[in-house]
Write a protein that holds these residues in place. Structure first.
Motif, PDB file in Angstrom:
ATOM      1  N   MET A 152       0.884  -1.028   0.201  1.00 15.33           N
ATOM      2  CA  MET A 152       0.355  -0.050   0.212  1.00 15.33           C
ATOM      3  C   MET A 152       0.940   1.363  -0.282  1.00 15.33           C
ATOM      4  SD  MET A 152      -2.985  -0.834   2.742  1.00 15.33           S
ATOM      5  CE  MET A 152      -3.521   0.353   2.704  1.00 15.33           C
ATOM      6  N   LEU A 153       1.878   1.081   0.443  1.00 20.66           N
ATOM      7  CA  LEU A 153       2.962   2.698   1.001  1.00 20.66           C
ATOM      8  C   LEU A 153       3.682   2.884  -0.964  1.00 20.66           C
ATOM      9  CD1 LEU A 153       3.928   3.640   3.031  1.00 20.66           C
ATOM     10  CD2 LEU A 153       6.156   1.939   2.465  1.00 20.66           C
ATOM     11  N   PRO A 154       3.494   2.429  -1.484  1.00 16.78           N
ATOM     12  CA  PRO A 154       3.519   3.552  -2.941  1.00 16.78           C
ATOM     13  C   PRO A 154       2.227   4.270  -3.185  1.00 16.78           C
ATOM     14  CG  PRO A 154       4.473   1.202  -3.914  1.00 16.78           C
ATOM     15  CD  PRO A 154       4.244   1.422  -1.994  1.00 16.78           C
ATOM     16  N   LEU A 155       1.390   3.480  -2.953  1.00 12.85           N
ATOM     17  CA  LEU A 155       0.185   3.620  -3.021  1.00 12.85           C
ATOM     18  C   LEU A 155      -0.561   5.381  -2.711  1.00 12.85           C
ATOM     19  CD1 LEU A 155      -2.088   0.500  -3.312  1.00 12.85           C
ATOM     20  CD2 LEU A 155      -1.268   1.836  -5.780  1.00 12.85           C
ATOM     21  N   GLU A 156      -0.031   5.075  -1.421  1.00 12.81           N
ATOM     22  CA  GLU A 156      -0.056   6.225  -0.249  1.00 12.81           C
ATOM     23  C   GLU A 156       0.900   7.422  -1.202  1.00 12.81           C
ATOM     24  OE1 GLU A 156       0.532   4.745   3.368  1.00 12.81           O
ATOM     25  OE2 GLU A 156       0.604   7.150   3.938  1.00 12.81           O
ATOM     26  N   PHE A 157       1.367   7.306  -1.408  1.00 11.74           N
ATOM     27  CA  PHE A 157       2.668   8.376  -1.615  1.00 11.74           C
ATOM     28  C   PHE A 157       2.023   8.486  -3.123  1.00 11.74           C
ATOM     29  CE2 PHE A 157       6.448   5.669   0.279  1.00 11.74           C
ATOM     30  CZ  PHE A 157       6.292   6.276   1.478  1.00 11.74           C
ATOM     31  N   ALA A 158       1.066   8.003  -3.773  1.00 13.52           N
ATOM     32  CA  ALA A 158       0.488   8.716  -4.686  1.00 13.52           C
ATOM     33  C   ALA A 158      -0.488   9.329  -4.663  1.00 13.52           C
ATOM     34  CB  ALA A 158       0.648   6.908  -6.061  1.00 13.52           C
ATOM     35  N   SER A 159      -0.811   9.332  -3.212  1.00 12.02           N
ATOM     36  CA  SER A 159      -2.156   9.714  -2.841  1.00 12.02           C
ATOM     37  C   SER A 159      -3.689   8.840  -2.944  1.00 12.02           C
ATOM     38  CB  SER A 159      -2.760  11.690  -3.092  1.00 12.02           C
ATOM     39  OG  SER A 159      -1.155  11.987  -2.710  1.00 12.02           O
ATOM     40  N   MET A 160      -3.296   7.462  -3.337  1.00 10.13           N
ATOM     41  CA  MET A 160      -4.809   6.933  -3.512  1.00 10.13           C
ATOM     42  C   MET A 160      -5.877   6.891  -2.056  1.00 10.13           C
ATOM     43  SD  MET A 160      -5.087   2.823  -4.911  1.00 10.13           S
ATOM     44  CE  MET A 160      -4.929   3.277  -6.778  1.00 10.13           C
ATOM     45  N   PRO A 161      -6.985   6.888  -2.242  1.00  6.89           N
ATOM     46  CA  PRO A 161      -7.235   6.737  -0.844  1.00  6.89           C
ATOM     47  C   PRO A 161      -7.658   5.634  -0.362  1.00  6.89           C
ATOM     48  CG  PRO A 161      -8.774   7.627  -2.763  1.00  6.89           C
ATOM     49  CD  PRO A 161      -8.055   7.258  -3.449  1.00  6.89           C
ATOM     50  N   LYS A 162      -7.586   5.208   1.248  1.00  3.48           N
ATOM     51  CA  LYS A 162      -7.409   3.946   1.849  1.00  3.48           C
ATOM     52  C   LYS A 162      -7.894   2.937   1.527  1.00  3.48           C
ATOM     53  CE  LYS A 162      -5.561   2.789   5.869  1.00  3.48           C
ATOM     54  NZ  LYS A 162      -6.492   2.686   7.992  1.00  3.48           N
ATOM     55  N   LYS A 163      -9.551   3.092   1.367  1.00  3.20           N
ATOM     56  CA  LYS A 163      -9.915   1.706   0.690  1.00  3.20           C
ATOM     57  C   LYS A 163      -9.715   0.824  -0.876  1.00  3.20           C
ATOM     58  CE  LYS A 163     -15.029   0.344   0.319  1.00  3.20           C
ATOM     59  NZ  LYS A 163     -16.453   0.926   0.066  1.00  3.20           N
ATOM     60  N   LYS A 164      -9.106   2.444  -1.996  1.00  4.36           N
ATOM     61  CA  LYS A 164      -8.828   1.577  -3.395  1.00  4.36           C
ATOM     62  C   LYS A 164      -7.264   1.614  -3.337  1.00  4.36           C
ATOM     63  CE  LYS A 164     -11.657   4.720  -6.066  1.00  4.36           C
ATOM     64  NZ  LYS A 164     -11.195   4.869  -7.644  1.00  4.36           N
ATOM     65  N   ARG A 165      -6.357   1.865  -2.234  1.00  5.00           N
ATOM     66  CA  ARG A 165      -5.234   1.000  -2.662  1.00  5.00           C
ATOM     67  C   ARG A 165      -5.151  -0.117  -1.026  1.00  5.00           C
ATOM     68  NH1 ARG A 165      -4.008   6.202   1.342  1.00  5.00           N
ATOM     69  NH2 ARG A 165      -4.130   5.334   3.584  1.00  5.00           N
ATOM     70  N   THR A 166      -6.376  -0.138  -0.768  1.00  5.33           N
ATOM     71  CA  THR A 166      -6.463  -1.911   0.296  1.00  5.33           C
ATOM     72  C   THR A 166      -6.805  -2.719  -0.640  1.00  5.33           C
ATOM     73  OG1 THR A 166      -6.702  -0.404   2.680  1.00  5.33           O
ATOM     74  CG2 THR A 166      -7.245  -2.913   2.504  1.00  5.33           C
ATOM     75  N   GLU A 167      -7.630  -2.419  -1.850  1.00  4.39           N
ATOM     76  CA  GLU A 167      -8.173  -3.092  -2.340  1.00  4.39           C
ATOM     77  C   GLU A 167      -6.853  -3.622  -3.413  1.00  4.39           C
ATOM     78  OE1 GLU A 167     -11.828  -0.852  -4.490  1.00  4.39           O
ATOM     79  OE2 GLU A 167     -13.383  -1.547  -2.436  1.00  4.39           O
ATOM     80  N   ARG A 168      -6.144  -2.717  -3.953  1.00  4.17           N
ATOM     81  CA  ARG A 168      -5.107  -3.115  -4.651  1.00  4.17           C
ATOM     82  C   ARG A 168      -4.211  -3.699  -4.486  1.00  4.17           C
ATOM     83  NH1 ARG A 168      -3.701  -3.387 -10.296  1.00  4.17           N
ATOM     84  NH2 ARG A 168      -1.909  -2.096 -10.380  1.00  4.17           N
ATOM     85  N   ALA A 169      -3.880  -2.996  -3.697  1.00  3.99           N
ATOM     86  CA  ALA A 169      -2.382  -4.264  -2.818  1.00  3.99           C
ATOM     87  C   ALA A 169      -3.439  -5.951  -2.153  1.00  3.99           C
ATOM     88  CB  ALA A 169      -2.642  -3.181  -1.225  1.00  3.99           C
ATOM     89  N   LYS A 170      -4.684  -5.787  -1.671  1.00  2.82           N
ATOM     90  CA  LYS A 170      -4.922  -7.328  -1.740  1.00  2.82           C
ATOM     91  C   LYS A 170      -4.981  -8.222  -3.871  1.00  2.82           C
ATOM     92  CE  LYS A 170      -7.697  -7.032   2.623  1.00  2.82           C
ATOM     93  NZ  LYS A 170      -8.881  -6.772   3.289  1.00  2.82           N
ATOM     94  N   GLU A 171      -5.915  -7.045  -4.404  1.00  6.95           N
ATOM     95  CA  GLU A 171      -5.540  -7.669  -5.311  1.00  6.95           C
ATOM     96  C   GLU A 171      -4.194  -8.191  -5.637  1.00  6.95           C
ATOM     97  OE1 GLU A 171      -6.991  -4.932  -9.176  1.00  6.95           O
ATOM     98  OE2 GLU A 171      -5.929  -6.023 -10.274  1.00  6.95           O
ATOM     99  N   LEU A 172      -2.973  -6.948  -5.912  1.00  7.81           N
ATOM    100  CA  LEU A 172      -1.726  -7.762  -6.103  1.00  7.81           C
ATOM    101  C   LEU A 172      -1.333  -8.455  -5.622  1.00  7.81           C
ATOM    102  CD1 LEU A 172      -0.526  -4.263  -6.720  1.00  7.81           C
ATOM    103  CD2 LEU A 172      -0.283  -5.827  -8.210  1.00  7.81           C
ATOM    104  N   LEU A 173      -1.270  -8.952  -4.384  1.00  6.80           N
ATOM    105  CA  LEU A 173      -0.899  -9.988  -3.540  1.00  6.80           C
ATOM    106  C   LEU A 173      -1.204 -11.703  -3.673  1.00  6.80           C
ATOM    107  CD1 LEU A 173      -0.433  -8.338   0.148  1.00  6.80           C
ATOM    108  CD2 LEU A 173       1.613  -8.995  -1.090  1.00  6.80           C
ATOM    109  N   GLY A 174      -2.501 -11.528  -3.918  1.00  8.08           N
ATOM    110  CA  GLY A 174      -3.351 -12.611  -4.425  1.00  8.08           C
ATOM    111  C   GLY A 174      -2.909 -12.868  -6.110  1.00  8.08           C
ATOM    112  N   GLN A 175      -2.409 -12.355  -6.346  1.00 11.92           N
ATOM    113  CA  GLN A 175      -1.910 -12.147  -7.888  1.00 11.92           C
ATOM    114  C   GLN A 175      -0.373 -12.835  -8.196  1.00 11.92           C
ATOM    115  OE1 GLN A 175      -2.235  -8.720 -10.717  1.00 11.92           O
ATOM    116  NE2 GLN A 175      -1.310  -9.220 -11.657  1.00 11.92           N
ATOM    117  N   VAL A 176       0.635 -11.697  -6.972  1.00 11.30           N
ATOM    118  CA  VAL A 176       1.996 -12.930  -6.568  1.00 11.30           C
ATOM    119  C   VAL A 176       1.551 -14.032  -5.906  1.00 11.30           C
ATOM    120  CG1 VAL A 176       2.820 -10.155  -7.145  1.00 11.30           C
ATOM    121  CG2 VAL A 176       2.025 -11.594  -5.004  1.00 11.30           C
TER     122      VAL A 176
END
Lengths: 227, 425
Positions: free
Chosen positions: A105-129
């Motif tokens: 979530m860290l780089p998403l936070e630096f890119a100013s993404m809202p918390k809910k969205k960055r949680t979703e995106r991070a979970k999606e990516l971790l699932g992907q890997v």
């Protein structure tokens, strides 16, 4: 597309100038997986630092897409690193007091993404890997080397970068895990259409990439036979 | 130390306010109805009123109404204390009652004749140009049971009378009585809760001056100063203006003596606080430098993946703030239990010498029951508590420590280059 032209980085060593990167010119097309091989001290990490805008070149041009990143300064440079580049390190370099999920979530936070969205995106990516949900809540210390590198890959992909720079991504892993990580990167370059440039010692791995460059004393040569 | 300093500061304010910001001016040699001297004048008080930092001058002219001056009967019986005054001459002694004893001592060979006089406690009449203060009525507080306070701006024969005097003489609002041969109308009946004060008459200053043939004269004045801290200067100015004609008395010296030990405790607390602030900042500085040094790689990585210098520094400053706030909470917890004994010990050590000085003075001013002595006695009674102000100040100091302590580490953070971290890989 990554387009490097006459790139040069000169350091002073004992008063004498030493060219760590000497007139390097190469091009990697979008979605291609390229590798750079070379001995220790050949200038691989310096080149990677220049491509990732972590350091300023002495001369030359680096174009990512149509933008010359050597002309970028201050906040534009930070933004470029945040949004266009993904880094994968040999030692993973995850923040030890954050969970796997928080690290992604860290780089998403630096890119100013809202918390809910960055949680979703991070979970999606971790699932992907391939990281399970319970593993996502663990801190890096509680994960194996392979799992940590997967988290690092997910973190590198977080902001959908144009270019991923990987410095010895399999260097600290056993051969089987290293192969898994390599395959993962390979498939990502295809599915995400991301350009990946890997620095490696492993000639087997280098041989499987789309193109391989040999760096010797700061000078780059395309390895014969590479695609 | 913060709690002790706050407690002592509160006490200083309380002592200063309890001692008051007023100066008493009376004719030289006079005190109430004792002593002698010449009356002061309203003109002199106008001069006093123009002195810098003086916010007001309440002028009074007091007199005792004898039975020849008034038809009022005193509400106070003589009692044994009044009888003791029988041997004194002066006002308050009436002629012997009709058919009273003018006794000849037949056993004596001398032609001695003893006159038995009846003592009647006098009725005190006070003329004032300001009746807003309860002290004019002779009490700590005053309430009107009927009617209202007199209008001091009018030179009229109107009066407010004490509750006891009104009951004794069956007077109410609208009733009249005589004073100095003239009729005076009651406009209000007051109660001070004090028997002696409830036996008084309050009239406009001009009216009393006129009725008692003392036009322009006063017997006392109370000068109000804008701040307790300016009392010394105003006393000097009044003495310069009135010279030897007046006695000028303030409680400033008493106030100073009372708060001196507290001031020294406050100074100790302030310096200790500054010392703690400096030590805290250095500890945070060293801790943060160590943390930054240990996490140099992490800082480099964060910068490499897109964190700005400001964001990275903010993270470390907020860690420093969290660290100091944790320290603050621990400090408050300890302070709740330790503040009172520490404050008490500091105050006791500092005030014992001052108390000795006060008690050692011949005819010491700290008379029992006086405001000053009460203040002096209460100096040691400092209550230290962790209140909202202390917590707010503590939080402020914690932030200050954190900011000072993390300034240098923040600078180091700003200088870390992500490329250096890559090379160190």
């Amino acid at each position: 597309m990554l387009q490097v032209t006459n790139l040069k980085k000169v350091f002073k060593s004992g008063g004498a100038p030493v060219a760590a990167v000497d007139n390097v010119t190469f091009t990697v097309a979008d979605g291609k997986f390229a590798s750079i091989i070379g001995k220790s001290g050949s200038g691989k990490s310096t080149l990677l630092g220049l491509l990732g805008a972590l350091d300023q070149p002495t001369a030359g041009e680096i174009k990512v897409g149509d933008k010359d990143i050597t002309k970028l300064r201050d906040h534009k440079l930070i933004r470029y690193r945040c949004e266009k580049i993904g880094f994968i390190f040999q030692n993973y370099n995850l923040v030890p007091n954050l969970t796997a999920l928080e690290n992604v979530m860290l780089p998403l936070e630096f890119a100013s993404m809202p918390k809910k969205k960055r949680t979703e995106r991070a979970k999606e990516l971790l699932g992907q890997v391939g990281l399970e949900e319970d593993q996502q809540k663990r801190r890096p210390g509680k994960l194996s080397g392979g799992q940590q590198q997967r988290v690092a890959i997910a973190r590198a992909l977080a902001n959908k970068p144009q270019l991923i720079l990987a410095d010895e991504p399999t260097g600290n892993l056993d051969s089987q895990t290293g192969k898994m990580i390599f395959d993962l990167l390979h498939s990502l370059s295809r599915t995400e259409n991301t350009t990946i440039l890997v620095v490696t010692h492993d000639l087997d791995i280098a041989g499987k990439t789309d193109m391989t460059f040999q760096l010797t004393d700061g000078k780059l040569k395309k390895k014969p036979g590479s695609r | 130390m913060l709690v002790a300093r706050q407690a002592v500061q509160d006490k200083i304010t309380t002592v200063k306010s309890s001692i008051g910001n007023t100066i008493a001016v009376s004719p030289a040699g006079a005190r109430g109805f004792e002593g002698g001297g010449e009356a002061l004048t309203s003109a002199q008080m106008n001069t006093v009123n123009s002195i810098t930092n003086v916010t007001g001058v309440t002028q009074t002219l007091s007199d005792r109404l004898t039975s020849t001056d008034t038809n009022l009967q005193s509400a106070i019986t003589a009692g044994s204390l009044g009888a003791r005054a029988q041997n004194n001459s002066g006002v308050g002694f009436a002629a012997p009652p009709e058919g009273g004893t003018i006794r000849s001592d037949a056993s004596s060979t001398s032609a001695f004749t003893q006159i038995t006089r009846t003592f009647t406690p006098p009725v005190t009449i006070t003329g004032a140009n300001d009746v807003s203060s309860a002290s004019i009525y002779g009490g700590d507080s005053v309430t009107f049971t009927s009617g209202q306070a007199i209008d001091v701006s009018k030179d009229e024969n109107i009066a407010a009378i004490g509750k006891g005097l009104a009951e004794k003489n069956n007077l109410s609002v609208g009733s009249t009585f005589t004073a100095y041969g003239q009729t005076v109308t009651v406009v209000g009946v007051y109660d001070t809760g004090n028997t002696f004060a409830n036996n008084g008459v309050i009239m406009p200053l001009a009216a009393v001056q006129r009725l008692s043939s003392q036009v322009g004269q006063i017997t006392s004045a109370t000068v109000t100063v804008n701040s307790v801290d300016n009392i010394d200067g105003v006393v000097t100015a009044i003495k310069a203006a009135l010279g030897a004609t007046a006695d000028v008395v303030s409680n400033q010296t008493s106030a100073k003596t009372a708060v001196e030990p507290l001031e020294s405790v406050k100074t100790i607390s302030t310096y200790s606080l500054l010392g703690a602030l400096g030590a805290g900042a250095i500890i945070i500085l060293l801790t943060m430098m160590m943390i930054v040094r240990e996490r140099r790689r992490e800082i480099g990585v964060m910068k490499a993946i897109g964190s700005s210098n400001a964001k990275t520094m903010l993270q470390f400053v907020s860690e420093a703030v969290t660290l100091t706030l944790l320290g603050l909470f621990v400090g408050i917890f300890i302070g709740i239990f330790a503040a009172q004994p520490i404050t008490k010990m500091l105050v006791n050590n500092s005030s014992s010498s001052a108390t000795t000085q006060v008690q050692g003075r011949p005819g010491g001013f700290a008379r029992s029951g006086s405001t000053t002595s009460t203040a002096l006695r209460s100096v040691k009674n400092v209550q230290a508590s962790v209140g909202a102000t202390t917590i707010a100040e503590g939080v402020g100091i914690a932030f200050l420590i954190a900011i000072i302590g993390s300034a240098a580490p923040a600078y180091v953070i700003s200088k870390i280059r992500p490329a250096e971290v890559m090379r160190a890989d």
